[in-house]
Write a protein that holds these residues in place. Structure first.
Motif, PDB file in Angstrom:
ATOM      1  N   PHE A 117     -13.466  68.784 -25.127  1.00 45.74           N
ATOM      2  CA  PHE A 117     -13.884  68.430 -23.963  1.00 45.74           C
ATOM      3  C   PHE A 117     -15.291  67.728 -23.789  1.00 45.74           C
ATOM      4  N   VAL A 158     -16.337  74.720 -18.670  1.00 44.76           N
ATOM      5  CA  VAL A 158     -14.982  74.664 -19.281  1.00 44.76           C
ATOM      6  C   VAL A 158     -14.180  75.849 -20.041  1.00 44.76           C
ATOM      7  N   TRP A 174      -8.783  63.712 -22.381  1.00 44.77           N
ATOM      8  CA  TRP A 174      -8.221  64.581 -21.464  1.00 44.77           C
ATOM      9  C   TRP A 174      -6.975  65.044 -21.997  1.00 44.77           C
ATOM     10  N   PHE A 204      -7.262  67.368 -24.908  1.00 48.10           N
ATOM     11  CA  PHE A 204      -7.969  68.781 -24.531  1.00 48.10           C
ATOM     12  C   PHE A 204      -7.057  69.472 -23.981  1.00 48.10           C
TER      13      PHE A 204
END
Lengths: 268, 267
Positions: B224, B67, B145, B148
């Motif tokens: 995340f 990520v 999500w 994030f």
């Protein structure tokens, strides 16, 4: 012209360049400070990494710093001699490359002697500092043989990395691009070798040993000097570093000369 | 008065320009992947077969790095700093100062365009494949999500404001190399982009927590993988909002001083 004349000419050309750069004293000091900062940053990153984990693929912090310093030292010389090769595309595009062709000396040599980047003192200060620290911490015994071997592998490292810079610049003869290839290819690939190659997938290790021989810049020689094993590779393969350097550079030089033959000026 | 439509034009133009120079844009993926290979291998070797370290599983740690490398790609896809500095050095920036828009905002909106192109055509397809074929963890709920994405976006703004402020120093100094290097070092290490903050020695972790850089990579990455969860997420977003405000003020301050002091070399 004889080789001796070339040496004489090289020093004349670069000493003019050095004097020019030293006119901007503030800029000169700032660049050295900047270089030392970013190298120290990488060293600090290694320290933090190993603060929790002690070792990386059986390499301890001081061994890793040694590995890093070998690479930084040869890179310092490389910057002096070859770093500006990556910018050949600009010369070709602007048509300013022609001036290297109309003089009675080897164009490769002329292009090489054009620039001498004094900021590489940053690399020297950093790597010598690290060598001193590591020799003290690991109580390395610097015999004549070992010192000579280190010196020769640094030469090997200069030829390998310089050779790659020369190859990248030769791409400009065919594609009119080179600087970009350096930043997206060689720059990240050089970063890989700041860490012992043993941690990478086998395919990557083979590639960095036998295709683009970065492994001979620091990993193999450092392994010899620190008496560390290099899994998947013959023992003491590091002794071949100077030889690999000479061969690789010769290939690079031929490619550059081949490209030069193909070169057509923009005509501007 | 903020004229959204004016700045949106820059976004569209930058998107289209990236599409024209798409091979230059995509070639950046090569560099991004090499660095991913490097950090992925380093963390695999550091864990050395252990299931977990420091309370974080290996799978989560690898996800963190992936990520992080994705966000590094996002943050590096805008106008490079040297390009703006070059404009200052050559005096071309004066052309932009004469025009009826705000220069820092203009570059921010242009960056949205080039970043959007890079994400849609390069990063997203590649990283989707990576998430399918590698053992990585995905956030469990859509809320994570969403949080994030919000957090990563705020991180992008923090990075933009700070990086631009440093870049504008070239209005005052002819050579900014050393100062910019310190910034890039701080951004790579103290932001937790390659080593998460929980592995730092105590004093350094404390230092990093009080600096704005953690908002760029550490907070979105940790959200995340679920290292930051529940009410803690809101607190972290609050910290990020504080830093985006502070770094925006810094940018405005530097910009005001800089535009007062335009010394165009050679006339």
């Amino acid at each position: 012209m004889s080789v001796l004349n070339y040496f004489d000419l090289y020093f004349k050309l670069i000493s003019a360049g050095v004097r020019a750069q030293l006119q901007y004293r503030f800029a000169f000091v700032m660049r050295i400070v900047g270089l030392i900062t970013s190298y120290t940053g990488t060293a600090l990153t290694m320290w933090i990494m190993l603060y929790q984990f002690q070792e990386l693929g059986s390499w301890t912090l001081y061994e890793m710093l040694f590995l890093f310093a070998v690479s930084v030292l040869s890179w310092g010389f490389c910057i002096i001699l070859f770093f500006h090769f990556r910018g050949l595309d600009t010369y070709i595009l602007n048509g300013t490359f022609d001036r290297f062709l109309v003089r009675p000396i080897n164009p490769f040599f002329h292009f090489m002697a054009m620039k001498f980047d004094v900021a590489s003192f940053g690399q020297f200060i950093f790597s010598i500092g690290i060598f001193t620290l590591v020799s003290f911490k690991l109580q390395l015994d610097w015999t004549m043989g070992k010192s000579l071997f280190l010196l020769l592998s640094v030469v090997g490292g200069i030829l390998i990395q310089g050779g790659l810079l020369v190859m990248i610049s030769a791409l400009a003869f065919w594609t009119t691009k080179s600087e970009q290839f350096y930043w997206v290819g060689m720059f990240p690939a050089r970063n890989l070798t700041n860490y012992p190659l043993v941690i990478y997938p086998k395919a990557v290790q083979w590639f960095t040993a036998f295709v683009i021989p970065f492994g001979f810049v620091n990993y193999f020689p450092a392994a010899v000097l620190l008496e560390k094993e290099t899994p998947f590779f013959p023992e003491n393969i590091g002794y071949y570093s100077p030889l690999v350097g000479i061969v690789f550079f010769a290939i690079a030089y031929s490619i550059w000369m081949l490209g030069l033959k193909r070169y057509k000026s923009t005509g501007s | 008065m903020f004229r959204f439509r004016l700045y949106w034009t820059f976004t569209k133009k930058a998107f289209l320009r990236s599409a024209v120079y798409r091979f230059d844009v995509w070639s950046r993926l090569g560099s991004n992947l090499i660095f991913l290979l490097m950090w992925g291998s380093i963390w695999t070797a550091l864990y050395a077969g252990r299931e977990e370290a420091g309370g974080v599983s290996f799978e989560s740690m690898l996800t963190y790095i992936v990520v992080s490398q994705f966000l590094t790609g996002v943050n590096g896809a805008g106008t490079p700093l040297w390009e703006i500095q070059e404009k200052v050095r050559t005096g071309d920036i004066s052309l932009e100062l004469m025009r009826p828009f705000d220069v820092p905002l203009r570059y921010l909106f242009a960056d949205f365009g080039s970043v959007a192109f890079y994400i849609l055509t390069a990063l997203l397809p590649l990283y989707t494949v990576m998430f399918i074929f590698m053992d990585l963890t995905l956030p469990s709920g859509w809320e994570t999500w969403a949080l994030f994405i919000v957090s990563a976006f705020i991180g992008f703004l923090i990075r933009y404001c700070i990086e631009m402020s440093f870049g504008l120093l070239s209005f005052f100094l002819v050579e900014t190399g050393g100062i910019v290097d310190v910034f890039y070092f701080a951004m790579s290490l103290l932001s937790g982009s390659v080593i998460p903050l929980w592995f730092f020695p105590g004093w350094l972790e404390t230092m990093a927590i009080y600096l704005p850089f953690q908002g760029i990579y550490y907070i979105p990455n940790a959200i995340f993988i679920g290292k930051i969860s529940g009410a803690e997420i809101l607190l972290s977003l609050g910290v990020q909002l504080f830093w985006v405000a502070a770094s925006y003020l810094l940018l405005r301050f530097v910009w005001n001083r800089a535009s007062q002091k335009v010394v165009v070399q050679g006339g």
